[in-house]
Write an enzyme that holds these catalytic residues in place. Structure first.
Site, PDB file in Angstrom:
ATOM      1  N   TYR A   1      -2.091  -0.587  10.767  1.00 26.71           N
ATOM      2  CA  TYR A   1      -2.263  -0.966   9.352  1.00 26.71           C
ATOM      3  C   TYR A   1      -0.966  -0.705   8.586  1.00 26.71           C
ATOM      4  CZ  TYR A   1      -4.062  -1.068   4.557  1.00 26.71           C
ATOM      5  OH  TYR A   1      -4.269  -1.363   3.216  1.00 26.71           O
TER       6      TYR A   1
ATOM      7  N   SER B   1       0.867  -1.191   0.000  1.00 28.65           N
ATOM      8  CA  SER B   1       0.000   0.000   0.000  1.00 28.65           C
ATOM      9  C   SER B   1       0.897   1.232   0.000  1.00 28.65           C
ATOM     10  CB  SER B   1      -0.838   0.013   1.285  1.00 28.65           C
ATOM     11  OG  SER B   1      -1.527   1.234   1.436  1.00 28.65           O
TER      12      SER B   1
HETATM   13  P1  NDP Z   1     -11.705  -5.505  -0.299  1.00 24.63           P
HETATM   14  O1  NDP Z   1     -12.210  -5.373   1.092  1.00 24.63           O
HETATM   15  O2  NDP Z   1     -12.635  -5.259  -1.424  1.00 24.63           O
HETATM   16  O3  NDP Z   1     -11.015  -6.916  -0.497  1.00 24.63           O
HETATM   17  C1  NDP Z   1     -10.338  -7.574   0.546  1.00 24.63           C
HETATM   18  C2  NDP Z   1     -10.324  -9.049   0.233  1.00 24.63           C
HETATM   19  O4  NDP Z   1      -9.604  -9.739   1.256  1.00 24.63           O
HETATM   20  C3  NDP Z   1     -11.696  -9.668   0.148  1.00 24.63           C
HETATM   21  O5  NDP Z   1     -11.764 -10.481  -0.998  1.00 24.63           O
HETATM   22  C4  NDP Z   1     -11.783 -10.512   1.405  1.00 24.63           C
HETATM   23  O6  NDP Z   1     -12.564 -11.668   1.118  1.00 24.63           O
HETATM   24  C5  NDP Z   1     -10.339 -10.894   1.602  1.00 24.63           C
HETATM   25  N1  NDP Z   1     -10.022 -11.319   2.957  1.00 24.63           N
HETATM   26  C6  NDP Z   1     -10.101 -10.601   4.099  1.00 24.63           C
HETATM   27  N2  NDP Z   1      -9.776 -11.377   5.150  1.00 24.63           N
HETATM   28  C7  NDP Z   1      -9.464 -12.601   4.649  1.00 24.63           C
HETATM   29  C8  NDP Z   1      -9.059 -13.835   5.221  1.00 24.63           C
HETATM   30  N3  NDP Z   1      -8.891 -13.979   6.554  1.00 24.63           N
HETATM   31  N4  NDP Z   1      -8.844 -14.896   4.419  1.00 24.63           N
HETATM   32  C9  NDP Z   1      -9.039 -14.782   3.087  1.00 24.63           C
HETATM   33  N5  NDP Z   1      -9.413 -13.645   2.483  1.00 24.63           N
HETATM   34  C10 NDP Z   1      -9.640 -12.578   3.265  1.00 24.63           C
HETATM   35  O7  NDP Z   1     -10.461  -4.496  -0.380  1.00 24.63           O
HETATM   36  P2  NDP Z   1      -9.318  -4.211  -1.474  1.00 24.63           P
HETATM   37  O8  NDP Z   1      -9.597  -4.899  -2.735  1.00 24.63           O
HETATM   38  O9  NDP Z   1      -9.118  -2.748  -1.445  1.00 24.63           O
HETATM   39  O10 NDP Z   1      -8.073  -4.877  -0.745  1.00 24.63           O
HETATM   40  C11 NDP Z   1      -7.136  -5.715  -1.395  1.00 24.63           C
HETATM   41  C12 NDP Z   1      -5.754  -5.382  -0.865  1.00 24.63           C
HETATM   42  O11 NDP Z   1      -5.396  -4.066  -1.270  1.00 24.63           O
HETATM   43  C13 NDP Z   1      -5.606  -5.403   0.655  1.00 24.63           C
HETATM   44  O12 NDP Z   1      -4.389  -6.033   1.004  1.00 24.63           O
HETATM   45  C14 NDP Z   1      -5.545  -3.926   1.027  1.00 24.63           C
HETATM   46  O13 NDP Z   1      -4.868  -3.712   2.228  1.00 24.63           O
HETATM   47  C15 NDP Z   1      -4.817  -3.374  -0.175  1.00 24.63           C
HETATM   48  N6  NDP Z   1      -4.947  -1.936  -0.405  1.00 24.63           N
HETATM   49  C16 NDP Z   1      -6.153  -1.377  -0.693  1.00 24.63           C
HETATM   50  C17 NDP Z   1      -6.262  -0.011  -0.866  1.00 24.63           C
HETATM   51  C18 NDP Z   1      -7.589   0.660  -1.091  1.00 24.63           C
HETATM   52  O14 NDP Z   1      -7.646   1.909  -1.039  1.00 24.63           O
HETATM   53  N7  NDP Z   1      -8.672  -0.066  -1.360  1.00 24.63           N
HETATM   54  C19 NDP Z   1      -5.090   0.864  -0.822  1.00 24.63           C
HETATM   55  C20 NDP Z   1      -3.855   0.166  -0.569  1.00 24.63           C
HETATM   56  C21 NDP Z   1      -3.808  -1.195  -0.369  1.00 24.63           C
HETATM   57  P3  NDP Z   1     -13.541 -12.449   2.135  1.00 24.63           P
HETATM   58  O15 NDP Z   1     -14.126 -11.438   3.072  1.00 24.63           O
HETATM   59  O16 NDP Z   1     -14.545 -13.070   1.213  1.00 24.63           O
HETATM   60  O17 NDP Z   1     -12.654 -13.452   2.797  1.00 24.63           O
END
Ligand code: NDP
Length: 244
Positions: free
Chosen positions: A155, A142
């Protein structure tokens, strides 16, 4: 030319946001994608959509915090398609809060998903890639891996850790590519688990200038599509108008 045809790519956090967009774009470009997350009903629908557009996709439930579960997910992908070219360790959570709020369970959750989840993906995939003589890890960090602000201490700490783990792995690897994807603000479900009221408002303000997830998916596609001797080590993608 962005050639990812027939590459086998396992993606965690594929049920929404950046993971979903990446799975769709990679499949559109001919990759064989294996989607993992906990919400299987979402994964099932995304896989159905990919297949109905002619793509190749599978899914399996995975909790990235569980080492055995993660191992089973990666081996499922290998058994389906005989190899693993890329593991995209993308699952993450972001319950922002001030340290003084002492949301210790949320600290643990971020450490477990954001750091241990990535380590579990590496532990599951590294022996397979070493035996194959190649592969690629893409780990989602990130812009919070580059700076810290109020409410993001823990975070950011988890994302600094993802950065360090990825760069350390890169330095130790002769045949395995390691890519850090560092998005700026993207409109996704991330942060829906914020329980701290002040932090909710902060996120709403941040999201006024946000990318859509396909912007990050294009960066992932670019990194995967490079020739095997080219390792794109990090891509930072911010909204043009964003100061963060
Ligand atoms: P979302 O919340 O849309 O996606 C997060 C995903 O992580 C979901 O598919 C969720 O699926 C999965 N997840 C969470 N916990 C678990 C777990 N214990 N096991 C398996 N899967 C899990 O957010 P983003 O797409 O934004 O996030 C994706 C990545 O990008 C993350 O690492 C985030 O930190 C990073 N990021 C995002 C930014 C933003 O502004 N959006 C900026 C910088 C980085 P489910 O709940 O079905 O398990």
């Amino acid at each position: 030319m962005l050639d990812v045809e027939n590459k086998v790519i396992a993606i965690t956090g594929a049920s929404s946001g950046i993971g979903e967009a990446s799975a769709k774009l990679l499949a559109q470009n001919g990759a064989k994608v294996v989607l993992g997350a906990r919400r299987t009903e979402k994964l099932e629908k995304i896989v159905k959509d990919i297949r109905s557009s002619g793509g190749i996709a599978e899914f399996k439930a995975v909790d990235v915090t569980d080492r055995q579960d993660m191992n089973a997910f990666i081996h499922f992908a290998k058994e389906k398609f005989d190899r693993i070219d890329v593991i995209f360790n993308n699952a993450g959570v972001m319950p922002l809060s001030l340290m003084s709020a002492l949301k210790v369970d949320e600290w643990d959750k971020m450490i477990n998903v954001n750091i241990n989840g990535v380590l579990n993906g590496i532990a599951a995939g590294l022996p397979i890639m070493e035996a194959q003589g190649g592969g690629q890890f893409i780990n989602t960090a990130s812009i919070a891996a580059h700076s810290v602000g109020p409410t993001s201490a823990v975070y950011s700490a988890t994302k600094y850790a993802v950065w360090a783990i990825s760069d350390g792995l890169r330095q130790e690897s002769k045949n395995i590519r390691v890519t850090i994807i560092s998005p700026g603000v993207v409109e996704t479900e991330l942060g829906s688990d914020i329980s701290d009221e002040a932090s909710k408002g902060f996120l709403q303000k941040l999201r006024k200038t946000a990318l859509t997830p396909d912007a990050i998916a294009r960066a992932v596609l670019y990194a995967v599509a490079q020739p095997e001797d080219v390792d794109v080590n990090e891509i930072i993608v911010r909204p043009t108008a964003s100061a963060f």
